[in-house]
Design a protein around this motif. Structure first.
Motif, short mmCIF file in Angstrom:
data_model
loop_
_atom_site.label_atom_id
_atom_site.label_comp_id
_atom_site.label_asym_id
_atom_site.label_seq_id
_atom_site.Cartn_x
_atom_site.Cartn_y
_atom_site.Cartn_z
N SER A 250 -2.90 8.76 -9.04
CA SER A 250 -1.67 8.11 -8.63
C SER A 250 -0.86 7.72 -9.86
O SER A 250 -1.42 7.47 -10.94
CB SER A 250 -1.96 6.86 -7.79
N SER B 9 -1.92 4.45 -11.40
CA SER B 9 -3.16 4.40 -12.19
C SER B 9 -2.98 5.02 -13.57
O SER B 9 -3.71 4.70 -14.50
CB SER B 9 -4.28 5.14 -11.44
N GLY C 233 -0.33 4.45 -2.14
CA GLY C 233 -1.47 5.13 -1.54
C GLY C 233 -1.09 5.85 -0.25
O GLY C 233 -1.61 6.93 0.04
N GLU D 227 -6.58 1.50 1.91
CA GLU D 227 -7.02 0.17 1.50
C GLU D 227 -6.45 -0.24 0.15
O GLU D 227 -6.17 -1.41 -0.09
CB GLU D 227 -8.56 0.14 1.44
N GLU D 228 -6.29 0.72 -0.74
CA GLU D 228 -5.83 0.40 -2.10
C GLU D 228 -4.40 -0.12 -2.09
O GLU D 228 -3.53 0.45 -1.43
CB GLU D 228 -5.91 1.66 -2.97
N SER D 229 -4.17 -1.18 -2.81
CA SER D 229 -2.83 -1.78 -2.87
C SER D 229 -2.46 -2.12 -4.30
O SER D 229 -3.30 -2.13 -5.20
CB SER D 229 -2.75 -3.04 -2.00
N ARG E 187 0.83 -1.21 0.00
CA ARG E 187 0.00 0.00 0.00
C ARG E 187 0.86 1.26 0.00
O ARG E 187 0.37 2.35 0.25
CB ARG E 187 -0.92 0.00 1.21
N GLN F 268 -6.90 -9.58 -3.94
CA GLN F 268 -6.58 -8.95 -2.67
C GLN F 268 -6.56 -9.94 -1.50
O GLN F 268 -5.95 -9.72 -0.49
CB GLN F 268 -7.60 -7.85 -2.37
#
Length: 506
Positions: free
Chosen positions: A484, A487, A30, A266-268, A27, A499
């Motif tokens: 990001s 992305s 993020g 939460e995003e990884s 992570r 996940q």
């Protein structure tokens, strides 16, 4: 962070023979992007961004010192044309070579190691420049000074964009690249004093000018020691635990300084940990997966490189040739231009994160080109003098500077992490070779003729390239604002791992 062994499912890289390498689910991106602005970020900006001040100082001093270097008694047998044309091209050629060499090294060995090495190369070369006694030695020193600066472009832009939060990446990157003009202003003011033979002898002032860069560089070394390696680079190069520890330390420092409680992320992203990626794979990925972005990068770099290298190396010649401005006074005019250039990214930078990349990049390129066409028209009509010409160029470059800075931002954002430094280096090198070497050669060749029509043509070429680049951006630009880096361009090592995958917790 979850570590596991890679299997053959869901990976874009299955064909390159790395199925057995471990993966890491992290992570870190993020966590870095959600950090509030703090003293830690200012340390990054000061430690890394100030190198552009050195570049601006170098280029401006050489341009303003050209006539003095060619004078009898300067201690070096060289002509004005050799300084403004050949030495300028040599410097840019060195920067292109340095960018390519150090760009690859930066992707292989890390951002921090290389931004220290490249600064050392610059300091050594510029110190030796001040000791030049003959033209060939001066040219060699200029090449290696550029070699170090070119390496800085690749290493520094990579590190900055990987450490600055996504929401502020545009304005910070633009302002840092625009700080080139702070150095240009310092160089102009310094040249006014150093060219004054009542204060410094003809063979001493120009030598002291180069020593200024050495002093500033040593100060930057002291600050840069405290800038960390990019955690993004670490977790893709087999050093995931180090990346996690580093980010945890950064979070703790920022929390202590700001008192802000950081929200969980939460995003990884899951990547294969590879110590190196072949140049062939990098080239294949860029050409096959990002051809439109490649065209975009070249267009932006060629346009700004021609315009800026031509102007910075040749404006003093315009003033002395067409307006009979005394050599010792050219620095005053260049200070005004430098201030306008820095104000562009400073005042417009925020809009690149709010209004958006495409409209702002396209708009600044096209508007600056149109305004330059207008300047060329007024110059051809003979209605400008040194003051009004400088005013016109200041307005043109206010917008052009923001656009030019966004070229570095663009190529740093739109390609995968593993290729970032090399892509910056490649587009800088190719764009600068086409625009930055031919720019001074063509521009100064036309200006030195003393014919108004030739100089007008030089202006129009620069204007046309800027407008063309702006149109390319409008057509195929990438909307990267507040997104990001992962992305915008997925890392080459990224894997589509669920996940819920199990593995060893670290």
């Amino acid at each position: 962070m979850v570590m596991q062994r890679a299997d053959s499912s869901g990976s874009r890289n299955d064909t390159v023979g790395v199925k057995d390498e471990p993966t890491v689910q992290t992570r870190v991106p993020g966590r870095l992007d959600r950090l509030p602005w703090s003293r830690w970020h200012w340390r990054i900006v000061i430690g890394l961004g100030t190198v552009w001040i050195l570049d601006g100082l170098e280029v401006t001093i050489v341009g303003n010192m050209a006539s003095r270097l060619a004078e009898h008694g300067s201690g070096i047998n060289i002509t004005t044309a050799q300084v403004t044309t050949f030495a300028a091209a040599i410097y840019v050629a060195g920067a292109c070579c340095g960018a390519l060499f150090f760009g690859r090294m930066t992707d292989l060995h890390g951002r921090k190691k290389l931004f220290m090495i490249t600064l050392a190369v610059y300091l050594s070369a510029t110190a030796l420049t001040s000791l030049s006694w003959t033209a060939w030695f001066f040219f060699v020193c200029r090449f290696f000074t550029g070699f170090g600066i070119g390496g800085e472009y690749a290493a520094i832009n990579s590190a900055i964009d990987e450490l600055i939060p996504a929401r502020a990446r545009g304005r910070v990157d633009l302002i840092i690249n625009g700080s080139f003009w702070v150095g240009a202003a310092v160089g102009s003011l310094a040249s006014i004093v150093l060219l004054n033979t009542a204060i410094f002898a003809t063979d001493l002032g120009w030598r002291l000018a180069f020593a200024i860069g050495v002093v500033l560089g040593l100060v930057i070394v002291l600050v840069r020691r405290h800038v960390p390696e990019s955690p993004r680079w670490l977790f893709t190069h087999g050093r995931a635990e180090e990346a996690e520890r580093l980010v945890a330390e950064i979070e703790q420092e920022i929390t202590d300084n700001t008192g802000v409680e950081l929200e969980p992320v939460e995003e990884s992203v899951t990547v294969r940990q590879r110590h190196s990626i072949s140049f062939t794979e990098i080239a294949r990925t860029v050409i096959r997966e990002y051809p439109r972005r490649g065209i975009l990068g070249l267009a932006l770099f060629i346009g700004q490189a021609f315009l800026y290298n031509a102007v910075t190396f040749g404006y003093a010649v315009i003033l002395t040739t067409f307006f009979k401005t005394p050599t010792g006074d050219t620095g005053y005019y260049f200070v005004v231009i430098a201030v306008g250039n820095f104000l562009g990214p400073l005042l417009l930078g925020r809009l690149f994160d709010t209004v958006g990349r495409k409209p702002m990049i396209a708009g600044t390129y096209i508007l600056s080109g149109v305004l330059l066409f207008g300047t060329a028209f007024l110059f051809q009509r003979g209605v400008l003098d040194a003051v009004t010409m400088t005013a016109c160029w200041t307005i043109v470059l206010f917008f052009a500077s923001a656009g030019a800075s966004s070229a570095y931002l663009t190529v740093s954002e739109i390609f995968p992490l593993e290729t970032r430094a090399l892509c910056i280096a490649f587009f800088y090198a190719v764009g600068t070779a086409l625009g930055g070497i031919t720019g001074p050669l063509l521009f100064n060749g036309l200006v030195s003729s003393g014919k108004t029509t030739d100089t007008t043509l030089a202006f129009c070429i620069g204007a046309g390239l800027m407008v063309a680049a702006g149109l390319v951006e409008a057509a195929i630009g990438v909307r990267a604002e507040r997104r990001s880096l992962e992305s915008i361009a997925q890392p080459l090592s990224a894997m589509a791992v669920p996940q819920t995958a199990t593995g060893r917790q670290v």
